[in-house]
Each structure stands twice: as C-alpha cells, then as structure tokens.
Design a protein around this motif. Structure first.
Motif, PDB file in Angstrom:
ATOM      1  N   GLU A   1      -9.630   4.882   5.074  1.00  0.00           N
ATOM      2  CA  GLU A   1      -9.369   5.680   3.874  1.00  0.00           C
ATOM      3  C   GLU A   1     -10.266   6.896   3.885  1.00  0.00           C
ATOM      4  O   GLU A   1     -11.446   6.792   4.218  1.00  0.00           O
TER       5      GLU A   1
ATOM      6  N   ASP B   1      -6.637  11.896  -0.576  1.00  0.00           N
ATOM      7  CA  ASP B   1      -6.893  10.467  -0.834  1.00  0.00           C
ATOM      8  C   ASP B   1      -6.028   9.593   0.084  1.00  0.00           C
ATOM      9  O   ASP B   1      -5.675   8.465  -0.255  1.00  0.00           O
TER      10      ASP B   1
ATOM     11  N   SER C   1      -4.619   7.483   3.542  1.00  0.00           N
ATOM     12  CA  SER C   1      -5.139   6.351   4.327  1.00  0.00           C
ATOM     13  C   SER C   1      -4.264   6.111   5.556  1.00  0.00           C
ATOM     14  O   SER C   1      -3.120   6.566   5.614  1.00  0.00           O
TER      15      SER C   1
ATOM     16  N   ARG D   1       0.788  -1.238   0.000  1.00  0.00           N
ATOM     17  CA  ARG D   1       0.000   0.000   0.000  1.00  0.00           C
ATOM     18  C   ARG D   1       0.816   1.282   0.000  1.00  0.00           C
ATOM     19  O   ARG D   1       0.242   2.360   0.141  1.00  0.00           O
TER      20      ARG D   1
END
Ligand SMILES: C[S@@+](CC[C@H](N)C(=O)[O-])C[C@H]1O[C@@H](n2cnc3c(N)ncnc32)[C@H](O)[C@@H]1O
Length: 215
Positions: free
Chosen positions: A213, A144, A146, A26
């Motif tokens: 998120e 955006d 997380s 990620r």
C-alpha cells in the motif's frame, strides 16, 4: 468459473485462486488493473466483486483475446489491452494493481521464445517480471493505491517486500498456501536444487500473496 482458454494461454491454477480470494475484499468501488491477465480470471473476479472499472493487460495477443472473450461470456465490462507490463496504460492511474506474473526460475535469463513458457519463465532468480512490476508501481498507482502480487517463495517474498518498499509501498504477506509442486516446478526441481533455491528433495512450495500500500 467457465473460461475459454486457447492454446498458449495460462490455465487458471492455484496461484490464481489464492489471489482471487484476496482481491475480492479489496476492489469494491476501485479502479483495477490486472497485469498479465491470461484468460482474464482475476479481472473478471474483480469486476464481479464490484470494481468501478477493470483493465486487463497481457503481452500475448491470444491471452488478450481470451480475456476479452471471457469478459463477454461472463457479461462484465473489462477493457483489454495487449502489450508489455504498464506500457499499454501509460499515463493512467489505478487504485488496485493485481498480478500473477511469470515467477518460475529458468535456465535462461532472457524471456523465452516459446509462447506458453512466457506464462511462467522469469529469468535465473524468477524475478525478471516481478522486479520490473514493483519498480513501476509508483507511476501507475493512485495516491492511496495498492498492489496485490502472487508468487512462489522460491523467488523470495522478502525481495518483493523490499522492492515494493523501494517503490514507496508498505508491503506484507497477506495470504499463504503450501502446495505440492505443479508440473513446471517438478520439471525444474533439479535446476532449483543445483542453485540452492530449494532444499534437496523439496517438492512443495509456499505460494504467497504480497500486498503493498502506498505510504
Ligand atoms: C502466470 S500467468 C497468469 C495469468 C492469469 N493472471 C492467472 O492468474 O490465471 C502470467 C501471464 O503474464 C503474461 N505476461 C508475461 N510477460 C508479460 C509482460 N511483459 N507484460 C504483460 N504480460 C505478460 C503471460 O502471457 C501470462 O498470461
């Protein structure tokens, strides 16, 4: 991974390993912040997995020094800062925040005076750092962005999901592992039983990674 660990610095454990497995997929190309970095294990793993940049923060000067030394040992560029939670990086934004914060319920509500116990003691419900961390996410994450946070079931996965939701994140558990109690949890078992946080005789815990998120 070979890591220098001065006295008082958290020894990489199974929670570190579970979060490392999750973060590897990620962080490529992302700007990453590791809060409560200890030896720097998560920060180094993020850099090795292709993060665009990695910053590590720890309250403990020894931990910050260890993370810096370990990043040099592994030849990865990590910026290390010493201080409380997001304070040393105030005004900056990150795409991914990773954290293995202190989360073990303690007899005292206030942070401990003892260096090594600061790695795990987290107030009566284990959420002293977790709740501060979740509520600070909107100011530290990009649009955006997380967050990946690991902790024990004992301090409540639903509480973390709710705290992230209150901070504007869609959150869910993305990894679980049932593990026997380590030495700290074994030593706290009677306290946790008395508080009804584990069932009598329970000596295993589920470790969870919660991913949030931004909506
Ligand atoms: C469970 S250890 C995790 C270390 C490392 N991330 C790992 O996974 O191996 C928690 C770390 O959080 C740090 N810490 C405790 N309170 C903090 C705070 N208020 N701000 C920043 N770091 C903190 C401790 O010094 C410790 O290094």
């Amino acid at each position: 991974m070979l890591l220098l660990r001065p006295p008082g610095v958290y020894r990489v454990d199974r929670d570190t390993a579970l979060l490392t497995d999750v973060l590897r997929d990620r962080v490529r190309g992302r700007h990453v912040l590791d809060v409560g970095s200890g030896t720097g294990a998560l920060a180094i793993a993020a850099a090795q997995a292709g993060a665009a940049s990695v910053t590590a923060v720890d309250l403990s000067r020894r931990s910050a020094a260890a993370a810096w030394l370990n990043s040099r040992l592994h030849h990865v560029p990590i910026t290390v800062r010493c201080g409380d939670l997001f304070t040393p990086v105030r005004g900056r934004r990150f795409d991914v925040v990773v954290a293995n914060p202190p989360y073990v319920p303690a007899s005292d509500q206030s942070p401990t005076r003892y260096r090594i116990a600061r790695c795990w003691d987290a107030g009566h419900d284990g959420r002293l750092l977790l709740d501060r961390l979740c509520s600070g996410l909107p100011e530290i994450l990009t649009d955006d962005g997380s967050a990946l946070v690991v902790h024990s079931e004992v301090c409540g996965e639903q509480a973390t999901i709710a705290a992230m939701a209150a901070a504007g994140l869609d959150a869910r558990v993305v990894a679980r592992a049932v593990l026997p109690f380590g030495p700290v949890m074994r030593a706290r078992a009677a306290l946790l039983e008395a508080r009804g946080m584990i069932v009598p005789g329970q000596r295993v815990e589920e470790i969870v990674v919660v991913a949030g998120e931004r909506r």
